[in-house]
Write a protein that holds these residues in place. Structure first.
Motif, mmCIF file in Angstrom:
data_model
loop_
_atom_site.group_PDB
_atom_site.id
_atom_site.type_symbol
_atom_site.label_atom_id
_atom_site.label_comp_id
_atom_site.label_asym_id
_atom_site.label_seq_id
_atom_site.Cartn_x
_atom_site.Cartn_y
_atom_site.Cartn_z
ATOM 1 N N MET A 14 -17.669 97.343 -26.901
ATOM 2 C CA MET A 14 -18.720 97.659 -25.946
ATOM 3 C C MET A 14 -19.167 96.391 -25.207
ATOM 4 O O MET A 14 -19.222 95.315 -25.801
ATOM 5 C CB MET A 14 -19.917 98.285 -26.680
ATOM 6 C CG MET A 14 -20.946 98.873 -25.748
ATOM 7 S SD MET A 14 -22.132 99.949 -26.602
ATOM 8 C CE MET A 14 -22.762 98.911 -27.885
ATOM 9 N N VAL A 15 -19.493 96.542 -23.935
ATOM 10 C CA VAL A 15 -19.995 95.396 -23.177
ATOM 11 C C VAL A 15 -21.308 94.919 -23.809
ATOM 12 O O VAL A 15 -22.070 95.728 -24.334
ATOM 13 C CB VAL A 15 -20.208 95.750 -21.684
ATOM 14 C CG1 VAL A 15 -18.891 96.047 -21.001
ATOM 15 C CG2 VAL A 15 -21.165 96.895 -21.501
ATOM 16 N N LEU A 25 -17.359 95.696 -14.439
ATOM 17 C CA LEU A 25 -16.870 94.869 -15.534
ATOM 18 C C LEU A 25 -16.528 93.457 -15.094
ATOM 19 O O LEU A 25 -16.329 92.574 -15.923
ATOM 20 C CB LEU A 25 -15.653 95.538 -16.189
ATOM 21 C CG LEU A 25 -15.953 96.881 -16.861
ATOM 22 C CD1 LEU A 25 -14.665 97.551 -17.321
ATOM 23 C CD2 LEU A 25 -16.914 96.691 -18.018
ATOM 24 N N GLY A 26 -16.500 93.203 -13.792
ATOM 25 C CA GLY A 26 -16.234 91.858 -13.286
ATOM 26 C C GLY A 26 -17.448 90.948 -13.308
ATOM 27 O O GLY A 26 -17.341 89.755 -13.037
ATOM 28 N N GLN A 69 -23.815 104.262 -26.806
ATOM 29 C CA GLN A 69 -22.692 103.863 -25.968
ATOM 30 C C GLN A 69 -23.201 103.356 -24.625
ATOM 31 O O GLN A 69 -24.115 103.945 -24.036
ATOM 32 C CB GLN A 69 -21.764 105.060 -25.762
ATOM 33 C CG GLN A 69 -20.579 104.794 -24.892
ATOM 34 C CD GLN A 69 -19.724 106.039 -24.676
ATOM 35 O OE1 GLN A 69 -20.113 107.150 -25.027
ATOM 36 N NE2 GLN A 69 -18.563 105.851 -24.095
ATOM 37 N N VAL A 70 -22.612 102.282 -24.148
ATOM 38 C CA VAL A 70 -22.812 101.828 -22.778
ATOM 39 C C VAL A 70 -21.653 102.405 -21.984
ATOM 40 O O VAL A 70 -20.486 102.169 -22.308
ATOM 41 C CB VAL A 70 -22.830 100.288 -22.666
ATOM 42 C CG1 VAL A 70 -22.964 99.861 -21.219
ATOM 43 C CG2 VAL A 70 -23.958 99.709 -23.506
ATOM 44 N N VAL A 87 -26.696 104.196 -20.421
ATOM 45 C CA VAL A 87 -26.494 104.242 -21.865
ATOM 46 C C VAL A 87 -26.617 105.687 -22.332
ATOM 47 O O VAL A 87 -27.290 106.500 -21.703
ATOM 48 C CB VAL A 87 -27.486 103.340 -22.639
ATOM 49 C CG1 VAL A 87 -27.277 101.884 -22.275
ATOM 50 C CG2 VAL A 87 -28.915 103.752 -22.390
ATOM 51 N N SER A 88 -25.958 105.987 -23.431
ATOM 52 C CA SER A 88 -25.990 107.322 -24.014
ATOM 53 C C SER A 88 -26.294 107.184 -25.499
ATOM 54 O O SER A 88 -25.745 106.306 -26.170
ATOM 55 C CB SER A 88 -24.632 108.000 -23.818
ATOM 56 O OG SER A 88 -24.572 109.221 -24.520
ATOM 57 N N VAL A 89 -27.156 108.056 -25.990
ATOM 58 C CA VAL A 89 -27.508 108.056 -27.410
ATOM 59 C C VAL A 89 -27.290 109.458 -27.959
ATOM 60 O O VAL A 89 -27.668 110.442 -27.326
ATOM 61 C CB VAL A 89 -28.980 107.640 -27.621
ATOM 62 C CG1 VAL A 89 -29.396 107.789 -29.065
ATOM 63 C CG2 VAL A 89 -29.198 106.218 -27.147
ATOM 64 N N MET A 90 -26.668 109.542 -29.129
ATOM 65 C CA MET A 90 -26.520 110.816 -29.816
ATOM 66 C C MET A 90 -27.473 110.796 -31.007
ATOM 67 O O MET A 90 -27.493 109.833 -31.770
ATOM 68 C CB MET A 90 -25.090 111.035 -30.302
ATOM 69 C CG MET A 90 -24.902 112.392 -30.958
ATOM 70 S SD MET A 90 -23.193 112.698 -31.478
ATOM 71 C CE MET A 90 -22.390 112.792 -29.894
ATOM 72 N N LEU A 91 -28.269 111.858 -31.119
ATOM 73 C CA LEU A 91 -29.250 111.959 -32.203
ATOM 74 C C LEU A 91 -28.889 113.109 -33.125
ATOM 75 O O LEU A 91 -28.505 114.185 -32.669
ATOM 76 C CB LEU A 91 -30.653 112.207 -31.639
ATOM 77 C CG LEU A 91 -31.214 111.159 -30.687
ATOM 78 C CD1 LEU A 91 -32.503 111.655 -30.058
ATOM 79 C CD2 LEU A 91 -31.439 109.848 -31.404
#
Length: 123
Positions: A14-15, A25-26, A69-70, A87-91
């Motif tokens: 992950m970044v 990403l550059g 996750q980014v 960003v993503s979060v799973m709960l």
């Protein structure tokens, strides 16, 4: 309040930070941003952490972050829509009970469809 990103094991691919100033990403940490320390030599990794998802358990609902996750994807040949990656979060819902005196999120106060928005819970 708990930082969801710090409650799950960090992904190795992950970044390290979400800002990219529309360069994707550059973007190099050496370019900096002026508000946070982005260099990889920063001793405090929270100095690189500027986009947060905070979690608080309520009386009637207990959750636990199980994924963070980014997201660095974008549409092919399309522009980035923000200078930060989302960003993503799973709960995981550990406990959920119904309560007689629930508090609705303010966005639901006048909604005719209570399924719109977050789930009710006493805080």
């Amino acid at each position: 309040l708990l930082d969801a990103a710090r409650q799950v094991p960090p992904a190795t691919d992950m970044v390290p930070f979400t800002i990219h100033k529309f360069q994707g990403l550059g973007f190099a940490a050496s370019q900096g941003d002026g508000t946070v320390e982005l260099s990889t030599s920063a001793t405090d990794k929270d100095a690189q952490h500027i986009d947060w998802v905070l979690v608080r358990n309520g009386v009637d609902m207990q959750v636990m972050p199980i994924g963070y996750q980014v997201i660095t994807d974008r549409a092919p040949n399309g522009p980035y829509l923000s200078d930060h990656f989302p960003v993503s979060v799973m709960l995981a819902v550990l406990q959920s009970t119904s309560a007689k005196e629930t508090v609705w999120h303010e966005s639901q106060a006048k909604s005719e469809t209570p399924s719109d928005g977050p789930q009710r819970s006493r805080l």
